[in-house]
Design a protein around this motif. Structure first.
Motif, short mmCIF file in Angstrom:
data_model
loop_
_atom_site.label_atom_id
_atom_site.label_comp_id
_atom_site.label_asym_id
_atom_site.label_seq_id
_atom_site.Cartn_x
_atom_site.Cartn_y
_atom_site.Cartn_z
N GLN A 93 24.64 -70.00 -11.15
CA GLN A 93 25.42 -68.91 -11.76
C GLN A 93 24.48 -67.76 -12.20
OE1 GLN A 93 29.27 -67.74 -12.19
NE2 GLN A 93 28.58 -69.63 -11.34
N ASP A 94 23.33 -68.15 -12.75
CA ASP A 94 22.36 -67.14 -13.18
C ASP A 94 21.79 -66.38 -11.98
OD1 ASP A 94 22.77 -67.97 -15.77
OD2 ASP A 94 20.99 -69.26 -15.83
N ARG A 95 21.48 -67.11 -10.92
CA ARG A 95 20.94 -66.44 -9.72
C ARG A 95 22.00 -65.55 -9.08
NH1 ARG A 95 18.33 -71.48 -9.35
NH2 ARG A 95 19.95 -72.33 -8.01
N LEU A 96 23.23 -65.98 -9.13
CA LEU A 96 24.31 -65.16 -8.58
C LEU A 96 24.35 -63.81 -9.29
CD1 LEU A 96 26.81 -64.63 -6.87
CD2 LEU A 96 28.16 -65.90 -8.56
N GLN A 97 24.27 -63.83 -10.62
CA GLN A 97 24.31 -62.58 -11.36
C GLN A 97 23.13 -61.69 -10.98
OE1 GLN A 97 25.41 -59.46 -13.66
NE2 GLN A 97 26.65 -61.21 -13.10
N ASP A 98 21.97 -62.28 -10.85
CA ASP A 98 20.79 -61.49 -10.47
C ASP A 98 20.98 -60.89 -9.07
OD1 ASP A 98 17.80 -60.85 -10.98
OD2 ASP A 98 17.87 -61.70 -8.95
N SER A 99 21.49 -61.68 -8.14
CA SER A 99 21.70 -61.17 -6.76
C SER A 99 22.72 -60.03 -6.77
CB SER A 99 22.24 -62.30 -5.86
OG SER A 99 21.34 -63.38 -5.82
N LEU A 100 23.80 -60.25 -7.50
CA LEU A 100 24.84 -59.21 -7.53
C LEU A 100 24.31 -57.93 -8.17
CD1 LEU A 100 27.99 -61.34 -8.51
CD2 LEU A 100 27.48 -60.34 -6.26
N GLN A 101 23.46 -58.09 -9.16
CA GLN A 101 22.88 -56.88 -9.79
C GLN A 101 22.07 -56.08 -8.79
OE1 GLN A 101 20.81 -57.71 -13.45
NE2 GLN A 101 22.65 -58.51 -14.42
N GLN A 102 21.32 -56.78 -7.96
CA GLN A 102 20.51 -56.08 -6.96
C GLN A 102 21.40 -55.36 -5.95
OE1 GLN A 102 16.98 -57.99 -5.40
NE2 GLN A 102 17.20 -59.65 -6.87
N ILE A 103 22.50 -55.98 -5.58
CA ILE A 103 23.43 -55.35 -4.62
C ILE A 103 24.13 -54.17 -5.29
CG2 ILE A 103 25.53 -55.75 -3.27
CD1 ILE A 103 24.56 -58.77 -3.18
N TYR A 104 24.57 -54.39 -6.49
CA TYR A 104 25.29 -53.35 -7.25
C TYR A 104 24.43 -52.09 -7.39
CZ TYR A 104 28.17 -51.38 -11.03
OH TYR A 104 28.98 -50.57 -11.79
N ALA A 105 23.14 -52.31 -7.61
CA ALA A 105 22.23 -51.17 -7.82
C ALA A 105 22.16 -50.26 -6.61
CB ALA A 105 20.84 -51.69 -8.17
N ARG A 106 22.47 -50.78 -5.43
CA ARG A 106 22.38 -50.00 -4.20
C ARG A 106 23.68 -49.22 -3.90
NH1 ARG A 106 23.27 -47.53 -0.47
NH2 ARG A 106 22.63 -47.70 1.72
N LEU A 107 24.77 -49.50 -4.65
CA LEU A 107 26.05 -48.84 -4.36
C LEU A 107 25.97 -47.35 -4.65
CD1 LEU A 107 28.65 -51.26 -6.02
CD2 LEU A 107 28.28 -50.95 -3.55
N GLY A 108 26.63 -46.55 -3.81
CA GLY A 108 26.73 -45.12 -4.08
C GLY A 108 27.73 -44.87 -5.20
N ASP A 109 27.76 -43.62 -5.67
CA ASP A 109 28.63 -43.28 -6.80
C ASP A 109 30.09 -43.61 -6.54
OD1 ASP A 109 26.47 -42.43 -8.16
OD2 ASP A 109 26.77 -40.29 -7.76
N ASP A 110 30.52 -43.40 -5.29
CA ASP A 110 31.94 -43.61 -4.98
C ASP A 110 32.21 -44.97 -4.34
OD1 ASP A 110 32.49 -41.09 -5.97
OD2 ASP A 110 32.01 -40.15 -4.03
N GLN A 111 31.22 -45.83 -4.36
CA GLN A 111 31.42 -47.14 -3.74
C GLN A 111 31.64 -48.21 -4.80
OE1 GLN A 111 27.79 -47.24 -1.39
NE2 GLN A 111 28.85 -46.45 0.41
N ARG A 112 32.28 -49.30 -4.37
CA ARG A 112 32.57 -50.39 -5.30
C ARG A 112 32.21 -51.74 -4.69
NH1 ARG A 112 38.69 -50.39 -7.18
NH2 ARG A 112 38.89 -51.31 -5.12
N LEU A 113 32.10 -52.71 -5.54
CA LEU A 113 31.89 -54.09 -5.10
C LEU A 113 33.11 -54.88 -5.60
CD1 LEU A 113 28.61 -56.03 -5.99
CD2 LEU A 113 30.84 -57.01 -6.44
N VAL A 114 33.75 -55.64 -4.72
CA VAL A 114 34.83 -56.51 -5.19
C VAL A 114 34.45 -57.96 -4.87
CG1 VAL A 114 36.72 -54.82 -5.16
CG2 VAL A 114 36.24 -56.13 -3.10
N LEU A 115 34.57 -58.81 -5.88
CA LEU A 115 34.14 -60.21 -5.75
C LEU A 115 35.38 -61.11 -5.67
CD1 LEU A 115 31.77 -62.24 -5.73
CD2 LEU A 115 31.90 -62.27 -8.24
#
Ligand code: PSV
Ligand code: MN
Length: 388
Positions: free
Chosen positions: A157-179
């Motif tokens: 669960q902790d590694r998942l959050q870290d991975s998602l943070q790295q992906i989230y950081a690459r999103l453009g202003d108008d882009q979203r991540l849905v899990l």
């Protein structure tokens, strides 16, 4: 015949439902995949089929892609192809469930090389989004374990959050991540994102551009899905739906086929919570047609969503609130059932005709000659399929 008010018709006219590219490829079970003549051989043909659904219903103006299933050399060309056919490219779905490396996990994996590879795949998906003009990156993870003790659930669960943070950081202003969450399958003991609460906890820690995706087929039997819809709307975190239908597990059937009343209840909460025609809440289908023809299967699904939306909009809110506040249990329930049992099909058919659409898109498709034409034209090559 039931009349639909101008407000209802305006709301229905604005409704849009995204189609999954993979619905047009062959699909099946682990026992058999039944191929169909005319099945698309590449993403361009999948888009053409999706555009046919939109042409007959004006309900499905965008198509979701799955990477790597829909990888092409030139996404600009795919985008132009879609636009020429009157549709756009929508959500990009990542895939970390078919590579040998991901047998024991991807974004949660304890092996940093594999976790890095999975994160990089998502960054490549965002590159695709930049080329296609897509807003949403949809992540569904097939990760978990089969036996108690097999894995350290907390560490994952902790590694998942870290991975998602790295992906989230690459999103453009108008882009979203849905899990997206799913309670089991392919893992049978624990799943890393099994429920809306876990998805919510993970995306809430990321920020505003991260939301929950609710796939209607991903709950245990008996789950009150409309409650989850209500709660996520209340929290401002319902990013998208994957609509389909299930009898037993993740059956991926035509929307509303197993339980039309459940679809009505879900759409009633969507309307109640301000989720209808709300750009924050994407309506998508996630289906796999195993035995039925794919294009009419998709037409049936979007029509089912439209029909149940119309019924949900018919609900007499004032009467319902009055009955609820008077604790009149039977009257409140009767108001719900009155809306659910109202046959809106004749009114919808008439309305479609008034907009230059076929009154009965299923019949129009059957008479259009589209299926025999693609069966004749699409000869040779390899038919697309779930997993190809
Ligand atoms: C998983 O069961 C899922 O619902 C995810 O959305 C995948 O991307 C899709 O199915 C693939 O069919
Ligand atoms: Mn799904």
């Amino acid at each position: 015949m039931t009349d639909l008010t101008t407000d209802t018709l305006t709301a229905l006219e604005a409704q849009s439902i995204e189609l999954p590219s993979w619905a047009f490829g062959n699909s099946g079970t682990r026992f058999r995949v039944f191929p169909t003549a005319g099945t698309p051989r590449d993403p361009f043909e999948k888009i053409a089929d999706a555009a046919e659904v939109n042409r007959l219903t004006a309900l499905a103006p965008s198509v979701a892609l799955h990477i790597p299933w829909d990888l092409v050399d030139d996404f600009g060309a795919l985008r132009r192809h879609a636009e020429n056919l009157g549709v756009s490219l929508g959500t990009i779905n990542s895939n970390t469930f078919q590579d040998e490396d991901y047998k024991f996990g991807a974004l949660t994996h304890h092996d940093e090389r594999i976790r890095r590879k999975a994160i990089d795949h998502h960054l490549e998906c965002i590159d695709v989004m930049d080329a296609t003009g897509s807003r949403d990156l949809k992540i569904w993870l097939a990760e978990g374990s089969n036996y108690p003790g097999q894995n350290d659930m907390r560490g994952r669960q902790d590694r998942l959050q870290d991975s998602l943070q790295q992906i989230y950081a690459r999103l453009g202003d108008d882009q979203r991540l849905v899990l997206e969450y799913k309670f089991f399958e392919p893992s049978f003991y624990h799943t890393d994102v099994p429920d809306w609460g876990t998805s919510y906890a993970q995306v809430a820690a990321l920020g505003e551009k991260a939301m929950v995706c609710l796939d209607t087929g991903h709950h245990a039997p008996g789950t009150n899905i409309e409650f989850i819809v209500m709660q996520l709307l209340r929290l401002g975190k319902l990013g998208s739906f994957d609509f389909n239908s299930r009898f037993y597990a993740d059956d991926d059937l035509i929307v509303g086929s197993a339980d039309p009343f459940q679809l009505f209840r879900i759409l009633t909460e969507v309307v109640r919570g301000g989720g209808l025609n709300n750009p924050d809440v994407a309506f998508m289908l996630d289906q796999c047609h195993n035995i039925e023809d794919k294009v009419p299967g998709q037409i049936r699904s979007v029509l089912n969503v439209q029909e149940m939306t119309a019924r949900a909009l018919l609900l007499d809110r004032d009467a319902l609130t009055a009955a609820q506040e008077a604790n009149d249990v039977l009257a409140a329930n009767a108001v719900m059932m009155d809306a659910f049992y109202t046959d809106v099909r004749p009114a919808l058919a008439e309305w479609r005709e008034s907009r230059g659409l076929p009154a009965d898109p299923m019949k129009a498709f059957a008479e259009s000659g589209y299926l025999p034409r693609i069966a004749e034209e699409r000869v040779g090559g390899t038919q697309a399929g779930w997993g190809a």
